[in-house]
Write a protein that holds these residues in place. Structure first.
Motif, PDB file in Angstrom:
ATOM      1  N   GLY A   1       0.815  -1.205   0.000  1.00 11.93           N
ATOM      2  CA  GLY A   1       0.000   0.000   0.000  1.00 11.93           C
ATOM      3  C   GLY A   1       0.848   1.253   0.000  1.00 11.93           C
ATOM      4  N   LEU A   2       1.954   1.223   0.739  1.00 13.86           N
ATOM      5  CA  LEU A   2       2.861   2.364   0.767  1.00 13.86           C
ATOM      6  C   LEU A   2       3.535   2.566  -0.579  1.00 13.86           C
ATOM      7  CD1 LEU A   2       4.558   1.936   4.264  1.00 13.86           C
ATOM      8  CD2 LEU A   2       3.090   3.802   3.559  1.00 13.86           C
ATOM      9  N   TYR A   3       3.956   1.457  -1.228  1.00 12.88           N
ATOM     10  CA  TYR A   3       4.607   1.576  -2.538  1.00 12.88           C
ATOM     11  C   TYR A   3       3.677   2.246  -3.545  1.00 12.88           C
ATOM     12  CZ  TYR A   3       8.108  -1.892  -1.103  1.00 12.88           C
ATOM     13  OH  TYR A   3       9.117  -2.561  -0.483  1.00 12.88           O
ATOM     14  N   THR A   4       2.471   1.672  -3.637  1.00 11.63           N
ATOM     15  CA  THR A   4       1.575   2.098  -4.704  1.00 11.63           C
ATOM     16  C   THR A   4       1.087   3.527  -4.518  1.00 11.63           C
ATOM     17  OG1 THR A   4      -0.284   1.085  -3.546  1.00 11.63           O
ATOM     18  CG2 THR A   4       0.808  -0.245  -5.202  1.00 11.63           C
ATOM     19  N   VAL A   5       0.640   3.845  -3.313  1.00 20.04           N
ATOM     20  CA  VAL A   5       0.079   5.181  -3.092  1.00 20.04           C
ATOM     21  C   VAL A   5       1.166   6.245  -3.146  1.00 20.04           C
ATOM     22  CG1 VAL A   5      -1.195   6.653  -1.507  1.00 20.04           C
ATOM     23  CG2 VAL A   5      -1.883   4.277  -1.807  1.00 20.04           C
ATOM     24  N   ASN A   6       2.320   5.972  -2.547  1.00 26.86           N
ATOM     25  CA  ASN A   6       3.370   6.991  -2.535  1.00 26.86           C
ATOM     26  C   ASN A   6       3.931   7.265  -3.930  1.00 26.86           C
ATOM     27  OD1 ASN A   6       3.169   7.609   0.138  1.00 26.86           O
ATOM     28  ND2 ASN A   6       4.836   6.305   0.810  1.00 26.86           N
ATOM     29  N   TRP A   7       3.882   6.275  -4.831  1.00 30.01           N
ATOM     30  CA  TRP A   7       4.272   6.545  -6.225  1.00 30.01           C
ATOM     31  C   TRP A   7       3.133   7.258  -6.950  1.00 30.01           C
ATOM     32  CZ3 TRP A   7       2.547   4.866 -11.117  1.00 30.01           C
ATOM     33  CH2 TRP A   7       3.393   5.211 -12.184  1.00 30.01           C
ATOM     34  N   ALA A   8       1.911   6.783  -6.742  1.00 25.87           N
ATOM     35  CA  ALA A   8       0.778   7.311  -7.496  1.00 25.87           C
ATOM     36  C   ALA A   8       0.491   8.776  -7.183  1.00 25.87           C
ATOM     37  CB  ALA A   8      -0.466   6.466  -7.230  1.00 25.87           C
ATOM     38  N   VAL A   9       0.675   9.211  -5.926  1.00 28.97           N
ATOM     39  CA  VAL A   9       0.392  10.617  -5.622  1.00 28.97           C
ATOM     40  C   VAL A   9       1.382  11.544  -6.331  1.00 28.97           C
ATOM     41  CG1 VAL A   9      -0.704  10.176  -3.395  1.00 28.97           C
ATOM     42  CG2 VAL A   9       1.759  10.591  -3.480  1.00 28.97           C
ATOM     43  N   ARG A  10       2.552  11.015  -6.662  1.00 36.65           N
ATOM     44  CA  ARG A  10       3.523  11.797  -7.418  1.00 36.65           C
ATOM     45  C   ARG A  10       3.230  11.755  -8.909  1.00 36.65           C
ATOM     46  NH1 ARG A  10       8.809  12.010  -5.281  1.00 36.65           N
ATOM     47  NH2 ARG A  10       9.469  12.622  -7.378  1.00 36.65           N
ATOM     48  N   TYR A  11       2.639  10.656  -9.377  1.00 39.78           N
ATOM     49  CA  TYR A  11       2.431  10.461 -10.811  1.00 39.78           C
ATOM     50  C   TYR A  11       1.000  10.003 -11.096  1.00 39.78           C
ATOM     51  CZ  TYR A  11       7.491  10.636 -10.612  1.00 39.78           C
ATOM     52  OH  TYR A  11       8.789  11.022 -10.373  1.00 39.78           O
ATOM     53  N   PRO A  12       0.003  10.808 -10.740  1.00 40.51           N
ATOM     54  CA  PRO A  12      -1.391  10.377 -10.933  1.00 40.51           C
ATOM     55  C   PRO A  12      -1.766  10.173 -12.397  1.00 40.51           C
ATOM     56  CG  PRO A  12      -1.287  12.686 -10.261  1.00 40.51           C
ATOM     57  CD  PRO A  12       0.076  12.124 -10.090  1.00 40.51           C
ATOM     58  N   GLU A  13      -1.164  10.950 -13.299  1.00 44.46           N
ATOM     59  CA  GLU A  13      -1.519  10.824 -14.715  1.00 44.46           C
ATOM     60  C   GLU A  13      -0.926   9.567 -15.346  1.00 44.46           C
ATOM     61  OE1 GLU A  13      -3.763  12.589 -16.065  1.00 44.46           O
ATOM     62  OE2 GLU A  13      -3.946  13.899 -14.331  1.00 44.46           O
ATOM     63  N   GLU A  14      -0.074   8.858 -14.597  1.00 45.55           N
ATOM     64  CA  GLU A  14       0.512   7.607 -15.091  1.00 45.55           C
ATOM     65  C   GLU A  14      -0.115   6.403 -14.399  1.00 45.55           C
ATOM     66  OE1 GLU A  14       4.703   8.239 -14.547  1.00 45.55           O
ATOM     67  OE2 GLU A  14       4.777   9.828 -16.044  1.00 45.55           O
ATOM     68  N   THR A  15      -1.126   6.643 -13.578  1.00 47.24           N
ATOM     69  CA  THR A  15      -1.766   5.592 -12.797  1.00 47.24           C
ATOM     70  C   THR A  15      -3.174   5.354 -13.318  1.00 47.24           C
ATOM     71  OG1 THR A  15      -0.518   6.361 -10.869  1.00 47.24           O
ATOM     72  CG2 THR A  15      -2.324   4.831 -10.469  1.00 47.24           C
ATOM     73  N   ALA A  16      -3.459   4.104 -13.721  1.00 43.68           N
ATOM     74  CA  ALA A  16      -4.792   3.761 -14.220  1.00 43.68           C
ATOM     75  C   ALA A  16      -5.717   3.336 -13.086  1.00 43.68           C
ATOM     76  CB  ALA A  16      -4.691   2.644 -15.257  1.00 43.68           C
ATOM     77  N   SER A  17      -5.180   2.590 -12.109  1.00 47.93           N
ATOM     78  CA  SER A  17      -5.971   2.170 -10.958  1.00 47.93           C
ATOM     79  C   SER A  17      -5.025   1.657  -9.887  1.00 47.93           C
ATOM     80  CB  SER A  17      -6.983   1.068 -11.334  1.00 47.93           C
ATOM     81  OG  SER A  17      -6.325  -0.172 -11.530  1.00 47.93           O
ATOM     82  N   ILE A  18      -5.563   1.538  -8.671  1.00 51.60           N
ATOM     83  CA  ILE A  18      -4.803   0.991  -7.544  1.00 51.60           C
ATOM     84  C   ILE A  18      -5.663  -0.060  -6.869  1.00 51.60           C
ATOM     85  CG2 ILE A  18      -3.707   1.475  -5.321  1.00 51.60           C
ATOM     86  CD1 ILE A  18      -3.317   4.369  -6.252  1.00 51.60           C
ATOM     87  N   TYR A  19      -5.087  -1.236  -6.678  1.00 46.60           N
ATOM     88  CA  TYR A  19      -5.766  -2.293  -5.925  1.00 46.60           C
ATOM     89  C   TYR A  19      -4.827  -2.760  -4.811  1.00 46.60           C
ATOM     90  CZ  TYR A  19      -6.449  -7.194  -4.751  1.00 46.60           C
ATOM     91  OH  TYR A  19      -6.536  -8.368  -4.066  1.00 46.60           O
ATOM     92  N   ILE A  20      -5.280  -2.712  -3.567  1.00 40.55           N
ATOM     93  CA  ILE A  20      -4.445  -3.145  -2.454  1.00 40.55           C
ATOM     94  C   ILE A  20      -5.262  -3.974  -1.463  1.00 40.55           C
ATOM     95  CG2 ILE A  20      -2.348  -1.801  -2.147  1.00 40.55           C
ATOM     96  CD1 ILE A  20      -3.908   0.535  -1.232  1.00 40.55           C
ATOM     97  N   ASP A  21      -4.610  -5.006  -0.928  1.00 38.48           N
ATOM     98  CA  ASP A  21      -5.252  -5.947  -0.030  1.00 38.48           C
ATOM     99  C   ASP A  21      -4.612  -5.833   1.348  1.00 38.48           C
ATOM    100  OD1 ASP A  21      -5.970  -8.410   1.347  1.00 38.48           O
ATOM    101  OD2 ASP A  21      -6.676  -9.120  -0.592  1.00 38.48           O
ATOM    102  N   ASN A  22      -5.436  -5.643   2.387  1.00 34.01           N
ATOM    103  CA  ASN A  22      -4.938  -5.455   3.755  1.00 34.01           C
ATOM    104  C   ASN A  22      -3.773  -4.476   3.796  1.00 34.01           C
ATOM    105  OD1 ASN A  22      -6.824  -7.221   4.717  1.00 34.01           O
ATOM    106  ND2 ASN A  22      -5.423  -8.925   4.999  1.00 34.01           N
ATOM    107  N   PRO A  23      -3.956  -3.267   3.267  1.00 34.36           N
ATOM    108  CA  PRO A  23      -2.810  -2.375   3.086  1.00 34.36           C
ATOM    109  C   PRO A  23      -2.356  -1.682   4.360  1.00 34.36           C
ATOM    110  CG  PRO A  23      -4.808  -1.259   2.413  1.00 34.36           C
ATOM    111  CD  PRO A  23      -5.209  -2.661   2.774  1.00 34.36           C
ATOM    112  N   VAL A  24      -1.057  -1.496   4.456  1.00 41.09           N
ATOM    113  CA  VAL A  24      -0.497  -0.591   5.463  1.00 41.09           C
ATOM    114  C   VAL A  24      -0.436   0.777   4.806  1.00 41.09           C
ATOM    115  CG1 VAL A  24       1.535  -0.005   6.813  1.00 41.09           C
ATOM    116  CG2 VAL A  24       0.852  -2.392   6.590  1.00 41.09           C
ATOM    117  N   LEU A  25      -1.216   1.719   5.310  1.00 40.60           N
ATOM    118  CA  LEU A  25      -1.320   3.028   4.674  1.00 40.60           C
ATOM    119  C   LEU A  25      -0.856   4.173   5.558  1.00 40.60           C
ATOM    120  CD1 LEU A  25      -4.789   2.575   2.961  1.00 40.60           C
ATOM    121  CD2 LEU A  25      -2.600   2.791   1.794  1.00 40.60           C
TER     122      LEU A  25
END
Length: 276
Positions: free
Chosen positions: A130-154
């Motif tokens: 969860g940390l990997y995906t969100v922390n990258w996506a907030v920097r590059y939202p226009e390069e992110t199509a979707s985010i799916y995370i299971d039991n994420p540490v956020l």
């Protein structure tokens, strides 16, 4: 003699053209995973994998695994059947820190440039993923199509063992602090937690859809302390977010027995990407 040589060269050229440009560019060692061709290679000294669908869907969509590969094969194979590539890069020691964001961006540019994949990536991660995906996506939202995370540490506040909880894992927590270059006191108020990240609003404004799957009896990463504040904040900013509760499930097992809700979510997100 010259004519025969010319014919041989022409035949060789035709055979070379019969192999797709994308396939010629897959690096590393070719192997098999779940009946699909896969390539194991290194990127900046780190292990990486690309699994290739038997027939790529229009636009060459792909899903990018954070932290683990092969942890949810039923979802990956269902997406491979739909023409998605599956990629993974071993950046686990960086735990979604600014260093991992920079590494992921370089890998993203490599993947889209070398493999000719879609310019929008679907991100898939479990727990710390969860940390990997969100922390990258907030920097590059226009390069992110979707985010799916299971039991994420956020959020550091709900990290397993953080801030003196009885389930504290000293080694894991020290890894977190070292990766981010923070003291425990700094981690408690660090604005880069996805739940508190000031850039989260940019991700919501870009209408990046998020799917969170979690167990309602998860005592390791409690829903009320972790996912719930993140979900509320993303909705407050107008971001599309869906939640699936797994009744009676603690931190393990990850994922759903039937991947259909996850796959349907990713396919809907891809349809919107294709429409833009």
């Amino acid at each position: 003699m010259m004519k025969a040589a010319s014919v041989c060269l022409l035949l060789f050229a035709c055979l070379a053209l019969s192999v797709s440009a994308a396939e010629r560019n897959y690096p590393g060692t070719k192997g098999q995973w779940q009946g699909y061709d896969c390539y194991n290679f290194t990127f900046e000294g780190r292990a990486a994998i690309v699994v290739v669908p038997k027939e790529a869907a229009e636009g060459a969509p792909w899903i990018w695994r954070a932290r683990f590969f092969g942890h949810e094969p039923q979802t990956d194979t269902a997406l491979l059947d739909r023409g998605f590539h599956v990629l993974w890069l071993d950046s686990a020691p960086l735990l979604g820190s600014p260093k991992s964001v920079e590494l992921w961006q370089r890998f993203y540019l490599y993947a889209t440039g070398t493999f000719g994949l879609c310019s929008r990536a679907h991100l898939e991660g479990f727990s710390r993923g969860g940390l990997y995906t969100v922390n990258w996506a907030v920097r590059y939202p226009e390069e992110t199509a979707s985010i799916y995370i299971d039991n994420p540490v956020l959020d550091f506040k709900s990290w397993p063992g953080a801030f003196g909880k009885s389930i504290r894992s000293e080694g894991d927590w020290q890894d977190v602090l070292d990766s981010y270059g923070l003291t425990e006191e700094e981690a408690a108020v660090w604005p880069g937690n996805p739940t508190e990240n000031p850039e989260l609003e940019k991700l919501a404004a870009a209408k990046v859809p998020i799917l969170i799957v979690c167990g309602d009896s998860d005592t390791v990463v409690p829903f009320d302390e972790n996912e719930k504040p993140f979900i509320a904040r993303y909705r407050e900013f107008g971001g599309p977010i869906e939640v699936i509760i797994k009744p009676g499930n603690d931190h393990h097992p990850h994922s759903l027995p039937d991947p259909k809700p996850i796959v349907d979510f990713i396919l809907r997100a891809q349809a919107k990407v294709g429409a833009r």
